[in-house]
Structure formats: C-alpha cells, structure tokens
Design a protein around this motif. Structure first.
Motif, PDB file in Angstrom:
ATOM      1  N   LEU A  41       0.952  -1.165   0.056  1.00 17.81           N
ATOM      2  CA  LEU A  41      -0.034   0.048  -0.061  1.00 17.81           C
ATOM      3  C   LEU A  41       0.770   1.188  -0.002  1.00 17.81           C
ATOM      4  N   THR A  42       0.902   1.943  -0.964  1.00 19.08           N
ATOM      5  CA  THR A  42       1.488   3.313  -1.153  1.00 19.08           C
ATOM      6  C   THR A  42       0.599   4.422  -1.431  1.00 19.08           C
ATOM      7  N   ASN A  43       0.953   5.619  -1.236  1.00 20.41           N
ATOM      8  CA  ASN A  43       0.239   6.849  -1.585  1.00 20.41           C
ATOM      9  C   ASN A  43       0.781   7.482  -2.844  1.00 20.41           C
ATOM     10  N   ARG A  44       1.108   6.683  -3.803  1.00 14.93           N
ATOM     11  CA  ARG A  44       1.828   7.354  -5.095  1.00 14.93           C
ATOM     12  C   ARG A  44       1.575   8.555  -5.736  1.00 14.93           C
ATOM     13  N   VAL A  45       0.062   8.847  -5.409  1.00  2.75           N
ATOM     14  CA  VAL A  45      -0.665   9.989  -6.121  1.00  2.75           C
ATOM     15  C   VAL A  45      -0.295  11.140  -4.887  1.00  2.75           C
ATOM     16  N   HIS A  46       0.415  10.987  -4.153  1.00  3.04           N
ATOM     17  CA  HIS A  46       0.621  11.973  -3.137  1.00  3.04           C
ATOM     18  C   HIS A  46       1.833  12.940  -3.415  1.00  3.04           C
ATOM     19  N   PRO A  47       1.815  14.130  -3.699  1.00  2.00           N
ATOM     20  CA  PRO A  47       0.700  14.745  -4.149  1.00  2.00           C
ATOM     21  C   PRO A  47       0.139  14.972  -5.568  1.00  2.00           C
ATOM     22  N   SER A  48       0.758  14.266  -6.496  1.00  2.00           N
ATOM     23  CA  SER A  48       0.186  14.455  -7.834  1.00  2.00           C
ATOM     24  C   SER A  48       0.335  13.093  -8.642  1.00  2.00           C
ATOM     25  N   ARG A  49      -0.699  12.659  -9.264  1.00  2.00           N
ATOM     26  CA  ARG A  49      -0.666  11.458 -10.047  1.00  2.00           C
ATOM     27  C   ARG A  49       0.121  11.631 -11.227  1.00  2.00           C
ATOM     28  N   SER A  50       0.761  12.797 -11.613  1.00  2.00           N
ATOM     29  CA  SER A  50       1.627  12.857 -12.841  1.00  2.00           C
ATOM     30  C   SER A  50       2.989  12.635 -12.344  1.00  2.00           C
ATOM     31  N   TRP A  51       3.282  12.263 -11.082  1.00  2.00           N
ATOM     32  CA  TRP A  51       4.597  11.900 -10.627  1.00  2.00           C
ATOM     33  C   TRP A  51       4.935  10.438 -11.328  1.00  2.00           C
ATOM     34  N   GLY A  52       4.004   9.879 -11.614  1.00  2.00           N
ATOM     35  CA  GLY A  52       4.500   8.493 -12.113  1.00  2.00           C
ATOM     36  C   GLY A  52       3.941   7.245 -11.652  1.00  2.00           C
ATOM     37  N   SER A  53       4.368   5.963 -12.188  1.00  2.00           N
ATOM     38  CA  SER A  53       3.855   4.802 -11.632  1.00  2.00           C
ATOM     39  C   SER A  53       4.720   4.035 -10.543  1.00  2.00           C
ATOM     40  N   ASN A  54       4.000   3.185  -9.648  1.00  2.00           N
ATOM     41  CA  ASN A  54       5.049   2.612  -8.567  1.00  2.00           C
ATOM     42  C   ASN A  54       4.701   1.189  -9.051  1.00  2.00           C
ATOM     43  N   ASN A  55       4.574   0.586 -10.295  1.00  2.00           N
ATOM     44  CA  ASN A  55       4.663  -0.695 -10.721  1.00  2.00           C
ATOM     45  C   ASN A  55       5.980  -1.381 -10.271  1.00  2.00           C
ATOM     46  N   LEU A  56       7.061  -0.813 -10.596  1.00  2.00           N
ATOM     47  CA  LEU A  56       8.443  -1.358 -10.017  1.00  2.00           C
ATOM     48  C   LEU A  56       8.426  -1.784  -8.782  1.00  2.00           C
ATOM     49  N   ALA A  57       8.108  -1.007  -7.815  1.00  2.00           N
ATOM     50  CA  ALA A  57       7.855  -1.420  -6.261  1.00  2.00           C
ATOM     51  C   ALA A  57       6.748  -2.617  -6.038  1.00  2.00           C
ATOM     52  N   ARG A  58       5.895  -2.398  -6.762  1.00  2.00           N
ATOM     53  CA  ARG A  58       4.954  -3.577  -6.636  1.00  2.00           C
ATOM     54  C   ARG A  58       5.599  -5.008  -7.182  1.00  2.00           C
ATOM     55  N   ARG A  59       6.305  -4.981  -8.155  1.00  2.00           N
ATOM     56  CA  ARG A  59       6.911  -6.124  -8.658  1.00  2.00           C
ATOM     57  C   ARG A  59       8.119  -6.459  -7.363  1.00  2.00           C
ATOM     58  N   GLU A  60       8.841  -5.519  -7.123  1.00  2.00           N
ATOM     59  CA  GLU A  60       9.866  -6.076  -6.274  1.00  2.00           C
ATOM     60  C   GLU A  60       9.406  -6.583  -4.704  1.00  2.00           C
ATOM     61  N   TRP A  61       8.201  -5.902  -4.426  1.00  2.00           N
ATOM     62  CA  TRP A  61       7.713  -6.651  -3.215  1.00  2.00           C
ATOM     63  C   TRP A  61       7.125  -8.062  -3.258  1.00  2.00           C
ATOM     64  N   ALA A  62       6.093  -8.097  -4.405  1.00  2.00           N
ATOM     65  CA  ALA A  62       5.763  -9.818  -4.535  1.00  2.00           C
ATOM     66  C   ALA A  62       6.859 -10.499  -5.102  1.00  2.00           C
ATOM     67  N   GLY A  63       7.976  -9.933  -5.911  1.00  2.00           N
ATOM     68  CA  GLY A  63       9.013 -10.754  -6.160  1.00  2.00           C
ATOM     69  C   GLY A  63      10.050 -11.222  -5.023  1.00  2.00           C
ATOM     70  N   GLY A  64      10.098 -10.094  -3.958  1.00  2.00           N
ATOM     71  CA  GLY A  64      10.847 -10.734  -2.924  1.00  2.00           C
ATOM     72  C   GLY A  64      10.286 -11.737  -2.269  1.00  2.00           C
ATOM     73  N   LEU A  65       8.945 -11.890  -2.070  1.00  2.00           N
ATOM     74  CA  LEU A  65       8.252 -13.118  -1.339  1.00  2.00           C
ATOM     75  C   LEU A  65       8.568 -14.261  -2.304  1.00  2.00           C
ATOM     76  N   GLY A  66       8.368 -14.004  -3.659  1.00  2.00           N
ATOM     77  CA  GLY A  66       8.320 -15.293  -4.524  1.00  2.00           C
ATOM     78  C   GLY A  66       9.777 -15.721  -4.532  1.00  2.00           C
ATOM     79  N   GLN A  67      10.844 -15.092  -4.560  1.00  2.00           N
ATOM     80  CA  GLN A  67      12.145 -15.590  -4.403  1.00  2.00           C
ATOM     81  C   GLN A  67      12.513 -16.244  -3.294  1.00  2.00           C
TER      82      GLN A  67
END
Length: 553
Positions: A371-397
């Motif tokens: 859970l992140t607040n990646r749109v704080h303060p602006s949605r234009s600052w980009g995606s957090n898909n990398l972090a999503r992969r890293e988190w799930a990937g850490g458990l998978g690995q």
C-alpha cells in the motif's frame, strides 16, 4: 526424479487445494516457515528506497506499508515514509507537520475496492439470487438500454462487457441519480464478449445490482457480509478519522485541495464515496485477513463468507479467449507486471490507482500486500509498478525451489536485462552419438528465454540444440529455446547429440522488466550407451558458470 509431497516453503511443489480452514494468521520470521530472509530484506530496502527522489526527479511515493504472509504467518510487515508530506502539488508542508506512515495507516484502495464488490456479487451467485450467465437486465431492467440486453453478470466481472473504460460522471452530470442513469444508459463501445477492456463502469453497475438485490447500500452490504464477519474493523468506506489515513492527491479540478480522508477517485467521490469500482479504505493487516480467508477456502476464525466452490470460481480463468488478460470473478490472474515471481494461473490479485496492490498465490499459500500513496501529491509523478514487482518478487524469490537431484541445482539468477551462461567442457562424442539428459525447472516471463546451445569450434559460435521435455507422461519438443511456466514443477529434458567434439551451454537471457521465479537446471548427464561422458551432478566444477550459481533452494 522421486515425487515428494507439497510443502509450504517449496515453490516447486505447489499446493492444489486450500489451506486448512482453521488457519489463523500469526507473526513469524521468514525462517520459521522455511523462507530465505535475504530476498525479503532486499524487497524492504527497495520499497523504502523509492521514497527518495532521484536526481532531477520525484520520489515514487511519499510512503508505504508492506506486508507479506506465508503458510499462516505474517513474515514481514514494514511501514516507512510519510502518510502526509505535501501541502499542494509542488510544496512540502513544514517538516513538523509531516505525518509518518504507520503499520495501521488506512489507505484509499482505489480499484482494489472492486474485489469487495465482486465478493458481494459472488455471495449472491452462491445464494442462487444471481446467475453468472444471466443478462444483467434480468436484475436491472434499465441496464438493457441502448443495446446492452445480452451483457451478462460474468461479462461485467471479467471486463468483457464491451463497455468503455470510463466516463466523467463527476463533471458531466449534476447528481448521483443522473450519474447512475448515465451508466445504465451508456451504449457499448465493443460488441459484447468480443474484447477485454478494463472498465470502471462494469463494477459501478455491479454495485448497483448488489444494492438492488440486497435492498441496502453497498457499504452496509460489504460491512455486514464481508468485513464484520472477518473482523476487518478498519475497512470500510468514508473513514471517520482522516488523520489515520494516507493522503492522496492535491486536486484543482475538481477544486478539492489536498484529498485526505476522502476517496481519491472523482467519480466515486461524486457518488457519495460509495461505489462499486472505488471507495474502500483499509489497512495492510485487514487485507491480510481477507487474503488468508480466501486461502482457507472462504473462511476465517470460524466465519465463512464464501463456499470453497465460490472461491474456486473467483480464481478460475474465464478469459481464455483473451490471452494475457486472465480474469476470474473480479480478480485478475497471472499478471507478472505486478505479481512478478508469485505470478501463476492460481495467483489472484488487483491493483489500485492510488498505488495499492494485493497478490494472493494459492499455489504457495502466500500473499503480498503493498500500500503506497503514490498519487501524493500528484498523479503525474508516475507509476509504482516497479515497487509492486519488487515486493511480490521478494516473497516469490524467498520460496524454495527444491533441487531435483542431490543437494544443489544450478540457478540462472534473478536479474533483469541480463545474460547468464552455464557451459560444459569440450566432450568427444563417439560415432554412435550421445544422449544429454537434465532436469529443468522453468518459471519465467514469456520474453525471458532459456536456450540450450552447442558449439563445435571451441565456443566461437553457438547453435540452438533441439530437445524434448517430459512432463507427467506428456512430451513436448523445443527448437532449443523455452520460456514461460510449467505449473511449478521439474521437467525431464533430453537431447540427442551427433558425433564429434563439442561443448554445450544453457543461456538464460532476461529482458528489462518482470521476472518469474527463474530457471534451474539439475542432474546434467551426457551418455553414449553405457559410457558416461559427463556427469555434472557428481562433478559440478567441470561446468563454467557465468551468472549461474549452485543453490540448495
């Protein structure tokens, strides 16, 4: 290979049923359930690292709460960064006004809310009040407007209705009634059932359906039938105490200012904060309870919200006609772009626009919540898909891949944009030819390739070597290159070699994004009749490893 039963920590021995229904979450170390703590620690560091801005850039998000669960244990829980940091889209608050992230910070789940609506619909299906293949207009007659008579409940749950993705309900229509009517009146963009297109309108419609059939508002239905029975006391719509929530975006259109303690999605906001597509707020620990309830087959602490058959339906792919867009009833399935090495046919989850994600892997009885607040303060600052992969990937690995033979197996590594090779010495194959045998474990993205190659000029040039794999009685042929997943178990591979001196190598090449659990090779043996030309299991030092490592897990 000798078959061994599935075990909780073993990625290569997947479970096919549910966890015991009495499983209740407890805190425990990764090692206590057989996990390697190193990939988990690395994921924590990676997620925290994204809270710092790169040169001439922005942080990925102000803060995060991550939780990992496996085999009934919460093996990692980490809160970092800030629930509130900014005054507007560009200005930080004074430092003493920043609000730190906590384990129990409440997040706007955004589209993860769709799962709660889907669960409510599935309960109606289980009770016989709704049929998946019945037209939606059976329950909402007004929905038939403008050619939608054939759209079924299943079409809405799997995003194959033909609806457009989104409408500006908040700005185009004056009140809740006219906004709901606009959805009911909206014509289809594509012929029903012809296209996968993710759409908020599908779940807005289902939220209305739930309310119509239950005779209660959606928030009350979710509370009475899902969150209260499971003890999810911090989950609901329109939170009362905004200071316990993570702030989202500073909005100027509509002129809401810093959105904090209210739903971020403009359409959900215009519908009073309660809608089928968005509006749920929750904590990582509450979502962990929901995850475990589903892993248990629909029950937690003696409170059943769904039957085992209904949970099976939630994670059954109804979208086989749309490869890559696997979907159960509301749940996305097998999406490596955020599930990473936990991804598989029985891995269910969802993401939310605000920066949230939930991944539930039924094959390993694991879940990863970020859970992140990646749109704080602006949605234009980009995606957090990398972090999503890293988190799930850490458990998978962290899950073990048990060697097929002996105590160790060769691992091709877990790195993006890499090429790793494992090479044999030159072997003189007699005139009668030779047979190569090895065991292969494969769980990769389709574009991450393992190629078996041979060279007859001392390694100056290499050519693919075709081979076959045997899988539980079935056999398939490869031109030398393979990728993808084989249901998380070892395969037996065989290749015929012509006469002459030659070398062999396994080349594993990954692209820039997305990883699976990876590639493992074991039991490498080259024979000519009864003569053993190479036995790498007995003598692994004969192989030259560039990026490959011998691992016991």
């Amino acid at each position: 290979m000798t078959a061994t039963p599935a075990s909780a920590e073993d990625f290569s021995k997947p479970f096919h049923g549910f966890a015991p229904p009495t499983t209740v979450l407890r805190d425990g170390s990764p090692a206590s359930v057989g996990l390697d703590p190193a990939p988990i620690a690395a994921a924590v560091a990676q997620v925290r690292g994204h809270e710092s801005a790169p040169p001439d850039g922005h942080p990925m998000y102000a803060g995060a709460v991550g939780l990992m669960g496996h085999d009934g244990k919460v093996v990692e829980r980490d809160a970092s960064g800030w629930a509130l940091r900014y005054a507007d889209a560009t200005t930080e608050l004074p430092r003493d006004q920043w609000v730190p992230m906590r384990d129990d910070t409440v997040f706007d789940l955004a589209s993860v809310s769709k799962l709660f609506t889907s669960l409510a619909v599935t309960q109606l299906v289980e009770e016989g009040k709704v049929e998946l293949e019945s037209p939606v207009a059976t329950y909402l007659p007004e929905f038939a407007a403008n050619g939608k008579e054939a759209v079924t409940v299943r079409h809405l749950l799997t995003h194959t209705s033909g609806f457009t993705s989104w409408l500006p309900l908040w700005s185009k229509y004056p009140d809740k009634a006219s906004r709901i009517k606009a959805v009911m009146d909206q014509p289809l963009t594509n012929p029903v059932g012809s296209t996968y297109l993710y759409s908020d309108l599908n779940l807005i419609t289902l939220g209305v359906l739930v309310e119509r059939l239950r005779g209660e508002p959606l928030d009350r239905v979710v509370a009475e039938r899902i969150t209260a029975p499971l003890g999810m006391s911090k989950t609901g719509y329109n939170p009362i105490d905004r200071t316990r929530t993570a702030a989202t975006e500073y909005q100027s259109a509509p002129a809401r200012g810093m959105v904090w303690g209210e739903v971020h999605d403009e359409n959900a906001w215009s519908l009073g904060g309660v809608a089928g597509h968005a509006g749920v707020f929750s904590t990582a620990d509450d979502l962990a309870v929901l995850s475990q309830a589903l892993l248990n087959g629909g029950t937690y602490r003696g409170h059943r919200i769904l039957s085992r058959d209904s949970v099976t339906a939630l994670i059954t792919n109804f979208n086989e006609a749309f490869p890559g867009d696997d979907h159960g009833l509301g749940f996305e399935l097998n999406q490596r772009w955020y599930m990473d090495s936990l991804s598989g046919p029985r891995t269910a989850g969802h993401t939310g626009y605000t920066g949230t994600s939930i991944v539930i892997d039924f094959s390993s009885r694991s879940f990863a919540i970020l859970l992140t607040n990646r749109v704080h303060p602006s949605r234009s600052w980009g995606s957090n898909n990398l972090a999503r992969r890293e988190w799930a990937g850490g458990l998978g690995q962290a899950l073990r891949v048990r060697p097929a033979v002996g105590a160790t197996a060769w691992s091709g590594g877990a790195a993006n944009a890499a090429t790793h090779t494992l090479t044999t010495p030159s072997v003189a194959v007699p005139a009668s030819g030779a047979r190569l045998g090895f065991d292969l474990f494969l769980d990769t993205e389709e574009t991450d390739l393992l190629t078996l190659e041979r060279s007859t000029d001392g390694g100056a040039t290499w050519q693919p070597l075709p081979f076959t794999t045997r899988d539980r009685g079935g056999e398939s042929a490869s031109d030398g290159t393979v990728s993808g997943t084989r249901d998380r178990h070892w395969l037996q591979a065989r290749a015929d070699l012509p006469p002459g001196a030659q070398q062999l190598r396994w080349r594993y090449t990954t692209d820039a994004t997305n990883l699976g659990r990876g590639v493992y090779v074991d039991g490498i043996r080259l024979t000519a009749g009864r003569a053993v030309l190479l036995d790498a299991e007995k003598s692994p030092t004969l192989l030259t490893a560039d990026g490959w490592t011998l691992r016991s897990r």
